[in-house]
Design a protein around this motif. Structure first.
Motif, PDB file in Angstrom:
ATOM      1  N   ALA A 112      29.890  28.596  52.542  1.00 24.96           N
ATOM      2  CA  ALA A 112      29.520  27.351  51.482  1.00 24.96           C
ATOM      3  C   ALA A 112      30.423  27.434  50.532  1.00 24.96           C
ATOM      4  N   LEU A 113      30.584  25.991  49.948  1.00 21.82           N
ATOM      5  CA  LEU A 113      31.500  25.840  48.603  1.00 21.82           C
ATOM      6  C   LEU A 113      30.616  25.998  47.651  1.00 21.82           C
ATOM      7  N   ARG A 114      31.023  27.370  46.688  1.00 19.52           N
ATOM      8  CA  ARG A 114      30.350  27.480  45.746  1.00 19.52           C
ATOM      9  C   ARG A 114      31.283  27.323  44.361  1.00 19.52           C
ATOM     10  N   PRO A 115      30.853  27.467  43.323  1.00 17.99           N
ATOM     11  CA  PRO A 115      31.664  27.413  42.048  1.00 17.99           C
ATOM     12  C   PRO A 115      32.454  28.486  41.773  1.00 17.99           C
ATOM     13  N   ALA A 116      33.581  28.405  41.265  1.00 15.14           N
ATOM     14  CA  ALA A 116      34.076  29.575  40.845  1.00 15.14           C
ATOM     15  C   ALA A 116      33.957  30.302  39.666  1.00 15.14           C
ATOM     16  N   THR A 117      32.863  31.487  40.191  1.00 18.00           N
ATOM     17  CA  THR A 117      32.221  32.020  39.013  1.00 18.00           C
ATOM     18  C   THR A 117      32.576  33.639  39.301  1.00 18.00           C
ATOM     19  N   HIS A 118      33.524  33.788  39.752  1.00 14.43           N
ATOM     20  CA  HIS A 118      33.844  35.313  39.743  1.00 14.43           C
ATOM     21  C   HIS A 118      35.625  35.640  39.158  1.00 14.43           C
ATOM     22  N   ALA A 119      35.709  36.700  38.469  1.00 15.23           N
ATOM     23  CA  ALA A 119      36.936  36.829  38.255  1.00 15.23           C
ATOM     24  C   ALA A 119      37.598  38.315  38.677  1.00 15.23           C
ATOM     25  N   LEU A 120      38.818  38.017  38.808  1.00 16.87           N
ATOM     26  CA  LEU A 120      39.847  39.222  39.087  1.00 16.87           C
ATOM     27  C   LEU A 120      41.257  38.916  38.710  1.00 16.87           C
ATOM     28  N   LEU A 121      42.119  39.906  38.957  1.00 20.43           N
ATOM     29  CA  LEU A 121      43.237  39.991  38.237  1.00 20.43           C
ATOM     30  C   LEU A 121      44.487  39.820  39.466  1.00 20.43           C
ATOM     31  N   ARG A 122      45.723  39.380  38.771  1.00 17.24           N
ATOM     32  CA  ARG A 122      46.812  39.548  39.571  1.00 17.24           C
ATOM     33  C   ARG A 122      47.754  40.260  38.761  1.00 17.24           C
ATOM     34  N   VAL A 123      48.152  41.411  39.405  1.00 17.57           N
ATOM     35  CA  VAL A 123      49.051  42.512  38.286  1.00 17.57           C
ATOM     36  C   VAL A 123      50.336  42.456  38.949  1.00 17.57           C
ATOM     37  N   ALA A 124      51.301  42.554  38.172  1.00 17.34           N
ATOM     38  CA  ALA A 124      52.714  42.792  38.389  1.00 17.34           C
ATOM     39  C   ALA A 124      53.134  44.308  38.040  1.00 17.34           C
ATOM     40  N   ALA A 125      53.754  45.004  38.899  1.00 13.67           N
ATOM     41  CA  ALA A 125      53.989  46.346  38.540  1.00 13.67           C
ATOM     42  C   ALA A 125      55.520  46.225  38.230  1.00 13.67           C
ATOM     43  N   GLU A 126      56.186  47.348  37.572  1.00 18.64           N
ATOM     44  CA  GLU A 126      57.662  47.146  37.359  1.00 18.64           C
ATOM     45  C   GLU A 126      58.228  47.616  38.345  1.00 18.64           C
ATOM     46  N   ASP A 127      57.777  48.276  39.397  1.00 15.23           N
ATOM     47  CA  ASP A 127      58.458  48.902  40.457  1.00 15.23           C
ATOM     48  C   ASP A 127      58.374  47.746  41.915  1.00 15.23           C
ATOM     49  N   GLY A 128      57.686  46.577  41.483  1.00 16.77           N
ATOM     50  CA  GLY A 128      57.720  45.684  42.556  1.00 16.77           C
ATOM     51  C   GLY A 128      56.364  45.117  42.997  1.00 16.77           C
ATOM     52  N   GLY A 129      56.364  43.975  43.459  1.00 18.45           N
ATOM     53  CA  GLY A 129      55.264  43.369  44.187  1.00 18.45           C
ATOM     54  C   GLY A 129      54.242  42.716  43.122  1.00 18.45           C
ATOM     55  N   ASP A 130      53.299  41.983  43.489  1.00 12.66           N
ATOM     56  CA  ASP A 130      52.086  41.504  42.893  1.00 12.66           C
ATOM     57  C   ASP A 130      51.128  42.038  43.621  1.00 12.66           C
ATOM     58  N   TRP A 131      49.977  42.311  42.648  1.00  5.88           N
ATOM     59  CA  TRP A 131      48.799  43.323  43.459  1.00  5.88           C
ATOM     60  C   TRP A 131      47.452  42.324  42.947  1.00  5.88           C
ATOM     61  N   ILE A 132      46.412  42.477  43.933  1.00  2.00           N
ATOM     62  CA  ILE A 132      45.254  41.964  43.660  1.00  2.00           C
ATOM     63  C   ILE A 132      44.153  43.034  43.369  1.00  2.00           C
ATOM     64  N   CYS A 133      43.779  43.090  42.140  1.00  2.00           N
ATOM     65  CA  CYS A 133      42.810  44.170  41.513  1.00  2.00           C
ATOM     66  C   CYS A 133      41.312  43.549  41.127  1.00  2.00           C
ATOM     67  N   ASP A 134      40.629  43.900  41.905  1.00  2.00           N
ATOM     68  CA  ASP A 134      39.197  43.130  41.848  1.00  2.00           C
ATOM     69  C   ASP A 134      38.049  44.215  41.319  1.00  2.00           C
ATOM     70  N   VAL A 135      38.388  44.736  40.301  1.00  2.00           N
ATOM     71  CA  VAL A 135      37.158  45.708  39.737  1.00  2.00           C
ATOM     72  C   VAL A 135      35.970  45.546  39.386  1.00  2.00           C
ATOM     73  N   GLY A 136      35.618  44.056  39.293  1.00  2.00           N
ATOM     74  CA  GLY A 136      34.454  43.554  39.055  1.00  2.00           C
ATOM     75  C   GLY A 136      33.434  42.895  39.941  1.00  2.00           C
ATOM     76  N   PHE A 137      33.792  43.222  41.178  1.00  2.00           N
ATOM     77  CA  PHE A 137      32.491  42.552  42.200  1.00  2.00           C
ATOM     78  C   PHE A 137      31.553  43.448  42.408  1.00  2.00           C
ATOM     79  N   GLY A 138      31.661  44.792  42.526  1.00  2.00           N
ATOM     80  CA  GLY A 138      30.651  45.469  42.554  1.00  2.00           C
ATOM     81  C   GLY A 138      30.449  46.027  44.072  1.00  2.00           C
ATOM     82  N   HIS A 139      31.327  45.676  44.928  1.00  2.00           N
ATOM     83  CA  HIS A 139      31.396  46.219  46.434  1.00  2.00           C
ATOM     84  C   HIS A 139      32.498  47.460  46.526  1.00  2.00           C
ATOM     85  N   GLY A 140      33.002  47.583  45.337  1.00  2.00           N
ATOM     86  CA  GLY A 140      33.782  48.833  45.339  1.00  2.00           C
ATOM     87  C   GLY A 140      35.233  48.589  45.811  1.00  2.00           C
ATOM     88  N   GLN A 141      35.855  47.911  45.725  1.00  2.00           N
ATOM     89  CA  GLN A 141      37.507  47.919  45.983  1.00  2.00           C
ATOM     90  C   GLN A 141      38.176  48.941  45.123  1.00  2.00           C
TER      91      GLN A 141
END
Length: 274
Positions: A112-141
């Motif tokens: 279903a199409l739902r509103p954008a109500t969740h927050a997460l982060l895109r993180v850049a590290a100095e040794d390369g790459g962009d990374w998705i960090c989802d620390v606040g979903f509750g499912h435990g990434q």
């Protein structure tokens, strides 16, 4: 980003970094590398639970760094997505990572199409790459996922992966699509607006309903009102129905959340009336 406008940043300068690191049990040098990001994210996820008690107890969710430190660091409480993400963004900014806020539409397999109500982060590290960090979903990434189609992680046998879809990116936990997101940047002030809706709108799942979640290497716990579900990495689960008066003890023993006498009485009354 405008160097003169603090609204574009995450106010890492206001963070008591030593207190945060003590809260999650991390020591040593922390350069802004992928290795550090993995250590921090896992420690944060294992130490700080997901919970919406402030809403249930009739108090506002405050997203200032000082407020988040007082609650999630010094008082050893948890928070929901906007709290986790804002605090973690301040930590990463302070350590020298590149941090971009994102927002997501929760799916949970519904399509279903739902509103954008969740927050997460895109993180850049100095040794390369962009990374998705989802620390606040509750499912435990438990560790970051590289921003690449098909990338994934199976830390402690909890499996997550990213897929690029027609309208953006999707995050999966095993076969379940948790949410979809785009790479449009969001800022701390955006989360303040989103937070107000999610924490006050009568149709929000977080209003009038206790939710607490935490992850361990071998098991996830989810408390929904007076129902406690324990799910193991092999997919087996167990559900226990609690009496309202039993919930504060479960919050303490399972989630590490200790309420004072007044909040305990208020919570039990809310659950009993529900």
């Amino acid at each position: 980003m405008s160097p003169d406008d603090p609204a574009y940043g995450w106010h890492g300068d206001l963070l008591d970094l030593d207190a945060y690191l003590a809260r999650i049990g991390v020591e040593g040098e922390l350069p802004p590398t992928v290795g550090t990001l993995r250590v921090l994210m896992r420690a944060h996820a294992l130490a700080i639970p997901f919970e919406n008690l402030e809403i249930v107890l009739g108090r506002p969710i405050l997203l200032g760094v000082e407020d988040l430190q007082a609650k999630m660091v010094r008082a050893s409480r948890g928070g929901y997505c906007f709290e986790h993400v804002t605090l973690f963004a301040a930590v990463l900014e302070r350590l020298g990572f590149g941090v971009t806020g994102l927002s997501a539409r929760v799916r949970m397999g519904s399509g279903a199409l739902r509103p954008a109500t969740h927050a997460l982060l895109r993180v850049a590290a100095e040794d390369g790459g962009d990374w998705i960090c989802d620390v606040g979903f509750g499912h435990g990434q438990l560790e970051p996922i590289e921003l690449a189609d098909g990338a994934g992680t199976t830390r402690d046998r909890w499996a997550f992966r990213l897929e690029r879809g027609v309208e953006g990116w999707l995050l999966y936990a095993g076969p379940l699509d948790l949410h979809s997101f785009t790479l449009d940047p969001r800022y701390a002030i955006d989360y303040v607006v989103f937070d107000h809706y999610v924490s006050t709108h009568p149709r929000s799942p977080f209003v009038g309903r206790l939710i607490a979640q935490c992850v361990r290497p071998e098991i996830r716990y989810a408390l929904d009102g007076t129902t406690l579900t324990s799910t193991r990495v092999d997919g087996t689960d167990e559900t226990v129905r609690l009496e309202p008066g039993e919930v504060p003890k479960v919050l303490e023993e399972v989630f590490g959340i200790v309420l004072d006498e007044q909040d305990t009485a208020r919570l039990v009354a809310v659950l009993a009336a529900g």
